[in-house]
Enzyme design. Structure first.
Site: not given
Lengths: 476, 476
Positions: A138-139
């Site tokens: 996930h960013h």
């Protein structure tokens, strides 16, 4: 339990089922020569049986009454490694086509928010005695560049070196394991550092925006603040947004499904064109993308009259929490039929954009940077994306990677492709990663908005051949 | 474009990333004897090249200003069959274990709401010269029983019959293809019709609730209305909710990841116990589940002092739009160590529940039926599930299926397992399907709340052996 930075939590706040904000990497390996048929399932068993997990990969995102509704990180006391580390297989005949199909699907599903925000898939059955790995994170946990760098750090330049722990056992910030490679020189990529004056002022503005937003307590509350910052940027478009991006087929709402395509090109071919035309590697990469997009859109009868505008992420410097990303805008000259003239226009555009970066209005830089480096809140706040013309048609990232061939558990890494995030209004992302002797192109598109994405690979090759003709002519 | 029924749209309104409201079926096939190595990829190619899709499988859910914010169906003009019909493979050695692992993952991802709400996965590489198929569809499109019946209809009892179109080419409501099998007798399943007086009054109440809810225009607005109906039900618990369900490890909030386990038991073994103990097949199925749950919870030191209470869906009759589901509550007598006494208590409980169904307060019946047949809104409205004790610990469904062996494209269907929906507060679902000579158990659980779900399969077998001992003693 630590409250998450505003920047990171934005990726969680803005995420929806159509807009997962995770990024990924596809790794292609040659099987070691002595590997038996159970090499990969044995490797998988070995990986999940070692419970070592570095803190970054063992924490999960929470938002509770205790954190006053803010996203925060807490250790996952009940970490289920078999959930994160998975073994998959390709159906026969196991061509790259089947591999891309599987990666498209894996990239289209959401990460489970009850767990640390990453998955690692070992994939067996790739023809040519190979196997693959797909890493998704996930960013909010790490940006794509940091993730790729971290992955590199856990690989070795020595084929005999079997002491290559998987990435989740190594803390990205630790110096325990000496980085086995150096990143390529600045010249090969656009992710170079720019003037620190801009960095500072941009950061001040961003942090002011963040402070305001922090006082609101809902995902929707984010909208007006960011929109204001963005409209400020548009008001200064003579400096920050020098081009008028046309509306195009790429600038539409997207769905939840993805198409992913990837291929490698020898850096030598690109270097040769670069030298003979007095360009940078980055110019040639942009010209390849431009020629391919022109051909693709012409065939679909979707080429806009005015040129497409690309946003290129650039590094505004490194801080404790990773890269501070900014962006420049360049024209792709897709309205120009002649590949030589196209290249010259692209060269002039990138040169001007970089030269002007220092003199820009810091507010406009911040607005554009927010739109590129953390674009989701703008894109996913309901209704906003259809109102705002973001000033560019797609993001093209060119990330410098390792110069030497790398190995993992004795298997040679033969390809390393970035898998990125399409957005509402940004249905295609082109990310290029240099590795050893190749430039690795990863194209991530919305499945519905960008049909037959695979064709872009053919057109990238045709575009490079055209540029080689231009280079030969310049030389002759 | 047709506005969706309230009942169907509830499944879309209430869905979240942790609570996908799709159901599925896992089908296990023997490969035809003359099948070559490319049998499955050839089949896949043939399936996606035929663009016939029945209307039900070609429409997608939309909610726009034009539908006044209500969910409605519209044809997908741009249907992408290759998205829906997929080819996958198991990693070596391709045991049932690897198959269940893959199905657990496939069942944990959300359907793309921009497309018709179904997926079909062909899975190659199952050991023992087999292949599998996993069919997933949204509950808003079809309920699980209708889906299973429809699937059946597209199979043949004749191994030589190769004219077996895939299910998406056949309209579930059309009589074009004669059903090739009949469903089992009432005796083998609980999905039997009950008194029409209850049906009518329950339907009246449900429709009054629906009318009220229809006037609200947001997912959150659903909460108080349904909650009121539910609390009404609790107020009448002396008739509708005769048991006090204990809190248990199954009644906790769930995550987005799933565990699925499945196995077949010969109906003959169950029939033999049934005959010798004067029970129904359904009683024996419940007793197997009870014994298995008792053992599983004892091992985890999680067995409640009071008995677990199960909710059993029953049919309240058939209407134009499918089955009207209701439910009865039965004690599982999990507090009883003696398997013979346990079976007697279960028998008495199911008998009383069915007998009382006619005399029940219709409001209470409606509330319980909503909680079982359309349980998501209660479970997923934020905060509600932690407040409400639903009166039962898990749902056990026993669905009568085809009595004769079925074939698809010449391949024998050797197993057919239901994959269901765990809920917040209902972390485990046990669904049993009769097919040919077997009872097919499908256990769908939340990955975190129900660890080592696979063990329940072992305990189901041990539980049946215990019941066989009881039957032998009764006989001797």
């Amino acid at each position: 339990m630590g409250v998450m930075s505003f920047r990171d939590s934005m990726f969680l706040l803005a995420e929806s089922r159509e807009h997962p904000t995770h990024v990924g990497s596809l790794l292609l390996f040659d099987r070691p020569e002595d590997a038996g048929p159970d090499f990969l399932s044995d490797l998988h068993r070995r990986l999940v049986s070692d419970r070592t997990v570095a803190p970054l990969f063992a924490r999960r995102a929470v938002r509770t009454v205790g954190t006053l509704g803010q996203w925060a990180w807490e250790p996952d006391e009940d970490l289920d490694l078999e959930y994160h580390v998975r073994l998959s297989a390709l159906p026969r005949p196991g061509r790259i086509r089947e591999l891309l199909e599987l990666v498209s699907r894996l990239h289209g599903t959401l990460l489970d928010r009850h767990r640390p925000l990453w998955e690692f898939h070992l994939i067996e059955g790739v023809e040519g005695d190979r196997f693959a790995a797909y890493f998704k994170f996930h960013h909010a946990m790490m940006d794509g560049v940091t993730g790729a760098r971290h992955l590199q750090k856990t690989l070795s330049t020595d084929p005999e070196d079997l002491d290559t722990p998987p990435f989740w056992q190594v803390d990205p910030r630790s110096r325990k394991k000496k980085p086995s490679t150096e990143v390529a020189t600045r010249e090969t990529g656009v992710l170079e550092r720019v003037g620190s004056a801009v960095t500072e002022s941009a950061r001040t503005v961003a942090s002011a925006v963040a402070d305001t937003v922090r006082t609101t307590n809902s995902a929707l509350g984010v909208a007006p603040v960011l929109a204001n910052a963005f409209y400020e940027g548009l008001a200064h478009r003579d400096t920050a947004l020098p081009f008028e991006a046309p509306h195009s087929m790429l600038n539409v709402p997207i769905t939840g499904a993805r198409r992913f395509a990837a291929e490698s090109w020898p850096i030598k071919r690109i270097q040769r064109v670069r030298e003979r035309t007095g360009s940078t590697v980055n110019d040639i990469v942009l010209a390849m993308c431009s020629g391919a997009l022109r051909r693709y859109m012409l065939e679909l009868d979707e080429l806009p009259d005015r040129s497409l505008v690309a946003a290129l992420p650039v590094s505004l410097g490194t801080t404790g929490s990773g890269n501070q990303l900014g962006a420049i805008l360049v024209t792709l000259a897709t309205d120009e039929p002649d590949p030589g003239v196209r290249l010259e226009r692209i060269k002039a555009s990138t040169k001007a954009a970089k030269g002007n970066l220092d003199q820009r209005d810091p507010m406009a830089v911040a607005a554009l940077s927010l739109a590129v480096a953390a674009p989701l809140p703008l894109g996913t706040v309901p209704g906003l994306s259809s109102v705002i013309n973001p000033g560019f048609n797609l993001i093209i990232s060119n990330v410098p990677g390792p110069k030497d061939p790398l190995y993992w558990v004795g298997a040679k890494l033969s390809g390393l492709y970035p898998v990125s995030i399409p957005l509402d209004g940004q249905a295609l992302n082109m990310t290029v990663f240099s590795y050893a002797d190749n430039m690795e192109f990863g194209l991530t598109g919305d499945r519905r908005a960008v049909p037959r994405l695979q064709k872009l690979l053919t057109y990238l090759e045709e575009s490079l051949v055209e540029l080689e003709d231009v280079a030969d002519a310049a030389d002759g």
